[in-house]
Design a protein around this motif. Structure first.
Motif, PDB file in Angstrom:
ATOM      1  N   ALA A   1      -8.541 -35.346  38.646  1.00 32.34           N
ATOM      2  CA  ALA A   1      -7.640 -34.455  38.823  1.00 32.34           C
ATOM      3  C   ALA A   1      -6.691 -34.526  37.695  1.00 32.34           C
ATOM      4  O   ALA A   1      -6.476 -33.673  37.238  1.00 32.34           O
ATOM      5  N   GLU A   2      -6.178 -35.639  37.582  1.00 33.66           N
ATOM      6  CA  GLU A   2      -4.983 -36.051  36.970  1.00 33.66           C
ATOM      7  C   GLU A   2      -5.288 -35.765  35.942  1.00 33.66           C
ATOM      8  O   GLU A   2      -4.570 -35.215  35.173  1.00 33.66           O
ATOM      9  N   PHE A   3      -6.092 -36.653  35.107  1.00 34.74           N
ATOM     10  CA  PHE A   3      -7.122 -36.422  33.582  1.00 34.74           C
ATOM     11  C   PHE A   3      -6.711 -34.598  33.483  1.00 34.74           C
ATOM     12  O   PHE A   3      -6.222 -34.225  32.151  1.00 34.74           O
TER      13      PHE A   3
ATOM     14  N   GLN B   1     -16.560 -32.858  29.852  1.00 36.89           N
ATOM     15  CA  GLN B   1     -16.846 -34.751  29.553  1.00 36.89           C
ATOM     16  C   GLN B   1     -16.311 -35.651  29.968  1.00 36.89           C
ATOM     17  O   GLN B   1     -16.945 -36.136  30.009  1.00 36.89           O
ATOM     18  N   VAL B   2     -15.116 -36.048  30.302  1.00 29.28           N
ATOM     19  CA  VAL B   2     -14.188 -37.244  30.730  1.00 29.28           C
ATOM     20  C   VAL B   2     -14.370 -36.619  31.723  1.00 29.28           C
ATOM     21  O   VAL B   2     -14.330 -37.930  32.768  1.00 29.28           O
ATOM     22  N   ALA B   3     -13.897 -35.325  32.586  1.00 33.74           N
ATOM     23  CA  ALA B   3     -12.614 -35.206  33.944  1.00 33.74           C
ATOM     24  C   ALA B   3     -14.066 -35.152  35.505  1.00 33.74           C
ATOM     25  O   ALA B   3     -14.143 -35.187  36.561  1.00 33.74           O
ATOM     26  N   LYS B   4     -15.233 -35.616  34.598  1.00 34.94           N
ATOM     27  CA  LYS B   4     -16.527 -35.494  35.007  1.00 34.94           C
ATOM     28  C   LYS B   4     -16.869 -36.645  36.032  1.00 34.94           C
ATOM     29  O   LYS B   4     -17.564 -37.016  37.469  1.00 34.94           O
ATOM     30  N   TYR B   5     -16.362 -37.719  35.583  1.00 33.87           N
ATOM     31  CA  TYR B   5     -16.052 -39.088  36.110  1.00 33.87           C
ATOM     32  C   TYR B   5     -15.111 -39.257  36.774  1.00 33.87           C
ATOM     33  O   TYR B   5     -14.088 -38.518  36.670  1.00 33.87           O
ATOM     34  N   ASP B   6     -15.067 -40.514  37.832  1.00 38.80           N
ATOM     35  CA  ASP B   6     -14.371 -40.718  39.305  1.00 38.80           C
ATOM     36  C   ASP B   6     -12.427 -40.416  38.559  1.00 38.80           C
ATOM     37  O   ASP B   6     -11.664 -40.338  38.159  1.00 38.80           O
TER      38      ASP B   6
END
Length: 293
Positions: free
Chosen positions: A170-172, A197-202
């Motif tokens: 969420a922050e990213f 692509q990045v934000a789907k990870y925790d």
């Protein structure tokens, strides 16, 4: 040459999916009975589509069927939406494309069709998003592929992400809207697809630890001596990819990666280039007209 479409439910993507398959044709010197009962196993090219594409793109826009027939080659063309060939576990019931390719599609093809499952007879290639997918698969599973062709794509640069490794998804997602703090691969900000692509990870670190971080995985595979034969091509007029292609070429040289880079003068991000490049990649890999008994 035969072309057929497999329609089946994927347990890893939790959806009905389609796969096109190009098969070698019967030789005129053979009877159908001899051909279909011969027990031959053929070389396999796993050919990946780009963003907004599907399993029909290569068939509709290139001469891949003719090239496959000329070389007695099975070509497998999956359809995976805009997944980046990774696992989107938070989408719907889970859309696990990375697992689907190796744990479901490959066993299906090897056991239902006369396809060789030997590493030396398997190759993977793709255009744009599919090029990145091919590189991910080749570096993540070097034991499965003899060759990897990356067309109009590169390993994704990630140095600008490292200082923010502790950021949550969420922050990213909020911060990445700032093109100054997050300039992206070409220094012009991040597109929504790159953010997702990045934000789907925790966390950002989880992304950096994932199969999608081919930038860090490449030197590991080189040190292990497991790098598949790798071909990378790009058009010189591809405004988004060509600058990254040049930086990737420099990086590969710095880490001692034996990769063949080919620049195609005057081409953009287009099928006219990919039709040429896939043929050159097959030549580079030494895929010729021979079946495996």
């Amino acid at each position: 040459m035969a072309l057929f479409t497999l329609n089946f439910f994927s347990n890893y993507m939790m959806v009905n999916t389609q796969v096109n398959v190009v098969m070698p044709r019967i030789e005129l010197s053979e009877s159908p009975r001899e051909f279909y009962s011969s027990g031959r196993k053929y070389w396999v090219l796993w050919l990946l589509h780009g963003s907004c594409g599907d399993h029909t793109d290569w068939i509709r826009n290139t001469n891949i069927a003719r090239y496959a027939e000329e070389r007695d080659l099975i070509v497998v063309l999956p359809s995976v939406l805009n997944s980046d060939y990774s696992n989107y576990v938070t989408f719907a019931d889970g859309f696990r494309v990375w697992d689907y390719l190796t744990e479901e599609l490959m066993p299906l093809i090897y056991n239902w069709l006369p396809a060789s499952d030997k590493k030396e007879n398997n190759f993977i290639a793709g255009l744009s998003m599919g090029g990145n997918g091919a590189l991910m698969m080749g570096l993540g599973h070097p034991e499965l592929f003899q060759g990897v062709a990356v067309l109009s794509s590169t390993a994704r640069e990630i140095e600008y992400l490292r200082p923010f490794s502790k950021m949550t998804s969420a922050e990213f997602r909020m911060a990445a809207k700032d093109p100054v703090k997050f300039p992206g691969p070409n220094g012009t900000g991040m597109r929504l697809k790159e953010i997702n692509q990045v934000a789907k990870y925790d966390t950002v670190q989880d992304f950096l630890d994932s199969c999608e971080n081919t930038w860090d995985r490449l030197p590991e595979v080189v040190r292990e001596g497991k790098l598949p034969k790798t071909y990378v091509s790009c058009g010189t007029k591809d405004k988004n990819v060509y600058p990254r292609f040049q930086r990737f070429k420099k990086y590969a040289g710095e880490i001692g990666a034996d990769i063949f880079f080919e620049e195609e003068e005057g081409f953009e991000h287009e099928f006219a280039l990919w039709d040429i490049s896939i043929r050159k990649a097959m030549d580079y890999f030494g895929i010729d007209k021979k079946s495996i008994i």
